[in-house]
Design an enzyme around this catalytic site. Structure first.
Site, PDB file in Angstrom:
ATOM      1  N   LYS A  11      -3.612   3.250   0.008  1.00 27.38           N
ATOM      2  CA  LYS A  11      -2.613   4.056   0.130  1.00 27.38           C
ATOM      3  C   LYS A  11      -1.373   3.247  -0.307  1.00 27.38           C
ATOM      4  CE  LYS A  11      -1.420   7.319   2.667  1.00 27.38           C
ATOM      5  NZ  LYS A  11      -0.829   7.764   4.074  1.00 27.38           N
TER       6      LYS A  11
ATOM      7  N   LYS B 157       1.996  -8.205   8.419  1.00 30.12           N
ATOM      8  CA  LYS B 157       3.289  -7.642   7.900  1.00 30.12           C
ATOM      9  C   LYS B 157       4.594  -8.556   8.385  1.00 30.12           C
ATOM     10  CE  LYS B 157       1.387  -3.004   7.722  1.00 30.12           C
ATOM     11  NZ  LYS B 157       1.580  -1.532   8.186  1.00 30.12           N
TER      12      LYS B 157
ATOM     13  N   LYS C  25     -10.396  -2.846  -1.879  1.00 28.58           N
ATOM     14  CA  LYS C  25     -10.487  -1.156  -1.103  1.00 28.58           C
ATOM     15  C   LYS C  25      -9.344  -0.690  -1.791  1.00 28.58           C
ATOM     16  CE  LYS C  25     -11.129   1.607   2.816  1.00 28.58           C
ATOM     17  NZ  LYS C  25     -10.925   1.560   4.214  1.00 28.58           N
TER      18      LYS C  25
END
Length: 338
Positions: A203, A119, A200
């Protein structure tokens, strides 16, 4: 003759951020199992709104999503009488414990966290909260002396850091914390994205329509998403772990998990049918599987006073555990405890 020792239920802590909506992968990979095991364990399920603000949030949106996530926990079948369901910021001990852990955690431990590095690489300036995120997570878990922490593979490193912090504190100040174990589910743990079955379901990517079925999606939205699911150029509908068959395998695994049918029965059912038929049947199974969740969610969101009452009760029950633990921690480090 002495009495046998009392065997306590294992204590479980898990937290989910109220950012982006829960999807079918969250439900099949984790929450449905939590529901099935809620009588076997002592469960604390937290809406981690303090973690959410490690990146900028719109205040009104954050409040709404916090209530929505709590409502989805309950709509999925978590019973507030059996589980402690609460909002992280309602229990101030989380922040207090995090500060004390900050003072014993080497910064090098945090800088090697894979999620932080990935990030931080995309940002010009990194907020302190992003670096410190795993220390707050350690506080969340250790305040409750959790034995188990159900997580995805991507969070395992953070639980390992939690174990390191617990062991360091125990060494410095005496035995204080249970050293928790990460629990990574095997079955249904890796539901794939419909738009890219090599990854995968996530969210963070669920905002891209076509990636996931959200638990709050309407029947038409569910059918539209699954109809567009990526498959391959073949026709055979069988369970197959090969990368090129990931799309079909993903649809079959969702069908398997929601119908509880055995794999040979499923393959026999779809023998000779095309991918269009597979998608249609999977979509209907998903629509019916999620229908009671959507209905209960709508009921809870239409009664915010009752939802807030449940969260207030959960915060009180959580504080009943966290507050005495926090006093113990303060005494151990040398604070004068009021």
């Amino acid at each position: 003759m002495s009495n046998p020792p009392v065997k306590h239920k294992p204590r479980v802590f898990s937290g989910v951020q109220p950012t982006n909506a829960l999807h079918i992968g969250n439900y099949l990979g984790a929450i449905r199992r939590w529901v099935q095991e809620q009588d076997q364990k002592e469960n604390f399920y937290c809406v981690v709104d303090m973690h959410a603000i490690t990146i900028p949030q719109d205040p009104e949106t954050l409040r709404r999503k916090t209530r929505e996530l709590a409502a989805l926990y309950i709509a999925c079948g978590l019973d507030p009488q059996k589980c402690v369901i609460f909002v992280q910021s309602h229990v101030r001990e989380h922040a207090e414990c995090c500060w004390i852990f900050n003072c014993i955690t080497p910064i090098g431990w945090l800088e090697r966290m894979t999620q932080y590095k990935s990030k931080a690489a995309t940002q010009e300036s990194v907020l302190t909260g992003l670096l410190d995120y795993p220390v707050l997570m350690a506080a969340d878990i250790l305040l409750y002396d959790a034995d188990e922490v159900p997580v995805g593979e991507d969070q395992k490193q953070h639980v390992e850091l939690t174990r390191d912090i617990a062991q360091r504190f125990n060494t410095l100040f005496g035995e204080t914390f249970v050293v928790p174990q990460p629990v990574i589910p095997q079955s249904g743990a890796r539901i794939r994205g419909f738009d890219d079955p090599s990854k995968k379901m996530s969210k963070s990517e669920a905002v891209n329509r076509g990636h996931a079925v959200l638990l709050t999606d309407s029947p038409d939205e569910i059918r539209r998403t699954i109809k567009r699911a990526v498959t391959d150029l073949g026709r055979e509908i069988v369970f197959n772990e090969a990368p090129e068959k990931a799309g079909v395998n993903n649809l079959l695994e969702i069908y398997e998990l929601l119908t509880a049918q055995r794999r040979p029965e499923i393959e026999a059912h779809f023998a000779g049918k095309g991918y269009g038929a597979l998608k249609t049947e999977v979509a209907e199974v998903v629509v019916e599987g999620l229908r009671p969740i959507r209905e209960r969610f709508d009921e809870l969101m239409s009664n915010p006073d009752e939802l807030d009452r449940i969260l207030d009760d959960g915060a009180e029950r959580a504080r009943a555990v966290a507050a005495p633990k926090m006093k113990e921690i303060k005494r151990k480090v040398g604070f004068i405890v009021r």
